[in-house]
Design an enzyme around this catalytic site. Structure first.
Site, PDB file in Angstrom:
ATOM      1  CG  HIS A  43     -87.058  62.967 -36.998  1.00 35.87           C
ATOM      2  ND1 HIS A  43     -86.046  63.803 -37.398  1.00 35.87           N
ATOM      3  CD2 HIS A  43     -88.137  63.311 -37.739  1.00 35.87           C
ATOM      4  CE1 HIS A  43     -86.479  64.623 -38.340  1.00 35.87           C
ATOM      5  NE2 HIS A  43     -87.757  64.333 -38.561  1.00 35.87           N
ATOM      6  CG  ASP A  45     -83.387  66.472 -38.579  1.00 34.68           C
ATOM      7  OD1 ASP A  45     -82.452  66.258 -39.377  1.00 34.68           O
ATOM      8  OD2 ASP A  45     -84.431  67.071 -38.896  1.00 34.68           O
ATOM      9  CE  LYS A  46     -84.540  66.251 -31.305  1.00 33.57           C
ATOM     10  NZ  LYS A  46     -83.576  66.962 -30.483  1.00 33.57           N
ATOM     11  CD  GLU A  71     -72.439  71.026 -35.349  1.00 34.33           C
ATOM     12  OE1 GLU A  71     -73.591  70.554 -35.447  1.00 34.33           O
ATOM     13  OE2 GLU A  71     -72.186  72.053 -34.713  1.00 34.33           O
ATOM     14  CD  GLU A  84     -64.837  72.941 -35.021  1.00 35.77           C
ATOM     15  OE1 GLU A  84     -64.867  72.642 -36.232  1.00 35.77           O
ATOM     16  OE2 GLU A  84     -65.829  73.339 -34.387  1.00 35.77           O
ATOM     17  CE  LYS A 206     -91.962  65.646 -38.312  1.00 36.32           C
ATOM     18  NZ  LYS A 206     -91.735  66.470 -39.511  1.00 36.32           N
ATOM     19  CG  PHE A 271     -93.849  56.606 -41.850  1.00 34.15           C
ATOM     20  CD1 PHE A 271     -92.568  56.520 -42.375  1.00 34.15           C
ATOM     21  CD2 PHE A 271     -94.052  57.468 -40.783  1.00 34.15           C
ATOM     22  CE1 PHE A 271     -91.520  57.256 -41.861  1.00 34.15           C
ATOM     23  CE2 PHE A 271     -93.018  58.220 -40.246  1.00 34.15           C
ATOM     24  CZ  PHE A 271     -91.753  58.117 -40.793  1.00 34.15           C
ATOM     25  CG  ASP A 279     -85.575  63.829 -44.535  1.00 30.40           C
ATOM     26  OD1 ASP A 279     -84.785  64.239 -45.406  1.00 30.40           O
ATOM     27  OD2 ASP A 279     -86.308  64.567 -43.863  1.00 30.40           O
ATOM     28  CB  ALA A 280     -80.295  63.857 -45.190  1.00 28.50           C
ATOM     29  NE  ARG A 285     -82.433  68.886 -40.920  1.00 24.23           N
ATOM     30  CZ  ARG A 285     -81.956  68.250 -42.007  1.00 24.23           C
ATOM     31  NH1 ARG A 285     -81.389  68.942 -42.977  1.00 24.23           N
ATOM     32  NH2 ARG A 285     -82.036  66.944 -42.086  1.00 24.23           N
ATOM     33  CE  LYS A 286     -87.561  67.857 -36.966  1.00 29.12           C
ATOM     34  NZ  LYS A 286     -86.848  68.298 -38.173  1.00 29.12           N
ATOM     35  CE  LYS A 306     -73.977  74.691 -30.902  1.00 33.87           C
ATOM     36  NZ  LYS A 306     -74.822  75.881 -31.149  1.00 33.87           N
ATOM     37  CE  LYS A 310     -68.143  75.081 -27.880  1.00 31.22           C
ATOM     38  NZ  LYS A 310     -66.971  74.406 -27.289  1.00 31.22           N
ATOM     39  CG  ASP A 312     -75.559  78.959 -29.316  1.00 25.18           C
ATOM     40  OD1 ASP A 312     -76.029  80.099 -29.160  1.00 25.18           O
ATOM     41  OD2 ASP A 312     -74.957  78.604 -30.337  1.00 25.18           O
TER      42      ASP A 312
END
Length: 438
Positions: A43, A45-46, A71, A84, A206, A271, A279-280, A285-286, A306, A310, A312
């Site tokens: 995918h 995003d992945k 990123e 960074e 998916k 598909f 798709d970008a 995003r997941k 990260k 961090k 997060d």
């Protein structure tokens, strides 16, 4: 020191067979349908999450003290890596690293919509802000104190925010059943592609699972959706037949399926165009796929790319570690833990626990036990979970929690026995986790 707070926000909306929404609690609803999704490693995003974590791993392998916030974005024929990074290590060839990740995922030819050898790769990386670095290097509690060298005492949180951990006794890995099944289906899709069992599959895909709950317990699987990229020549009929036999029936226990279970295979039709061409993609995003499939609340921060300063990432891992030990100890059947931090401050600002009415002892007592048995300062989390290691890319697909295929330190129930003894409970709640105690 952290303030202990109890949370009572357990109200959700249950949709009954009549379609009427009724405000009720999850544990008291006679019929509630809950859905979670997962995605495969191809995918878009992945793909970006895996690139970001591969960059993190490379820098942490060379310099365990590296500060990394990486990123990744992807679109047709192009990957952009930016962020960074501060490190004492020698040069790392990020371009080659990116191509290796994309190739390993399976995008090795333009026929699949993306080619690791010919795609464009742009790298734009600078150093971490000196102001952020100062707050992390020396926590507010230690500034001017002159002296401690202990990372647990001196390391400040790398950002403000709240993080959530969750565990429940629905599965042996103490994860909600919908996300556990969705991840298992996605992993099986990948295995069938990579092994050649279903050679016409391509990397993007998916999965989605809807589970019917009755009074807070899973009763059956109501619906399964699988959308998978494939080569042009395979028919929809063969896809439906093969995915039922080689994926669904291999993963979902037969006792959870019945004649009313709806199964959708590629419901949009064909598909063949997938990945960054379809798709970008973007790192982070997941976040619901990465955590608990929506069953628990989410602090909002993504994980991939990260480093462990961090919160997060590291505090979300610690919150899962705590929640899993609470459930493994038999203190509650469900546990959600929220932590909050201020940038540059070591101690969490608040600790909140919710057991949804399933606790075997008072929630305030559970909070006391958590504070006694877990040090939730970032430096202590890094130390106790041994997070300064290149272990992160493996988490960037198929979820960061409840991974029976990986040995992740935050998935260990290594303090359950001590919690159980301190709570005065004689036996563990579940046979399945008894062997996890170290």
């Amino acid at each position: 020191m952290p303030r202990t707070r109890r949370s009572y926000f357990v109200v959700c909306t249950a949709y009954f067979a009549t379609g009427v929404g009724v405000s009720t609690t999850f544990m008291q609803s006679p019929q509630l349908f809950f859905t979670s999704e997962s995605v495969t490693e191809g995918h878009p995003d992945k793909l970006c999450d895996q690139v970001s974590d591969a960059v993190l791993d490379a820098f942490m392998k060379a310099d365990p003290l590296a500060r990394v916030a990486c990123e990744t974005a992807a679109t047709t024929g192009l990957i952009l890596v930016f962020g960074e990074i501060t490190t004492s290590s020698e040069y790392i060839d990020v371009q080659t690293l990116v191509r290796d990740v994309v190739k390993d995922i399976g995008y090795q030819h333009s026929d699949s919509g993306f080619d690791a050898s010919t795609c464009g790769v742009i790298v734009s990386i600078k150093e971490q802000s000196a102001e952020i670095k100062e707050g992390v290097d020396k926590a507010l509690e230690e500034r001017g104190a002159g002296g401690a060298n202990d990372e647990a005492a001196t390391t400040g949180a790398g950002d403000q925010g709240m993080m959530v951990g969750f565990a429940c006794d629905e599965t042996p890995e103490l994860m909600p059943l919908p996300i556990a099944l969705a991840h298992a289906l996605a992993r099986r899709l990948s295995e069938a592609r990579r092994s050649g069992t279903l050679p016409y599959l391509r990397p993007d895909g998916k999965t989605q699972v809807t589970v019917e709950y009755r009074y807070g317990r899973p009763a059956r699987v109501d619906a399964i959706v699988i959308s998978t990229q494939h080569t042009p020549e395979v028919s929809n009929e063969r896809l439906a037949r093969d995915l039922r036999a080689q994926v669904i029936d291999e993963v979902v226990p037969a006792g959870l399926l019945d004649e009313k279970t709806d199964i959708y295979i590629n419901p949009s039709g064909r598909f063949t165009v997938g990945g960054p061409m379809g798709d970008a993609g973007l790192t982070g995003r997941k976040i619901i796929v990465d955590t608990y499939g929506g069953m628990a609340r989410h602090g909002g921060g993504a994980f991939s790319g990260k480093d462990c300063t961090k919160v997060d990432r590291s505090a979300a891992y610690a919150a899962r570690w705590v929640a899993k030990n609470v459930v493994a100890a038999g203190l509650a059947e469900r546990c959600e833990l929220q932590l909050s931090y201020a940038i540059g401050v070591a101690h969490p600002l608040s600790i909140s626990v919710e057991t949804f009415g399933t606790a075997k002892i008072d929630d305030d007592r559970i909070l006391d036990l958590i504070r006694q048995h877990f040090d939730l300062r970032p430096g202590a989390i890094i130390r106790d979970l041994d997070l300064r290691r290149p272990i992160y890319r493996q988490t960037a697909a198929f979820g960061h929690f409840g991974r029976p295929d990986l040995d992740l330190p935050w998935e260990r129930a290594d303090r359950a026995a001590a919690l159980r003894q301190a709570a005065g409970l004689a036996e563990p709640a579940r046979e399945a986790v008894a062997g996890d105690d170290d």
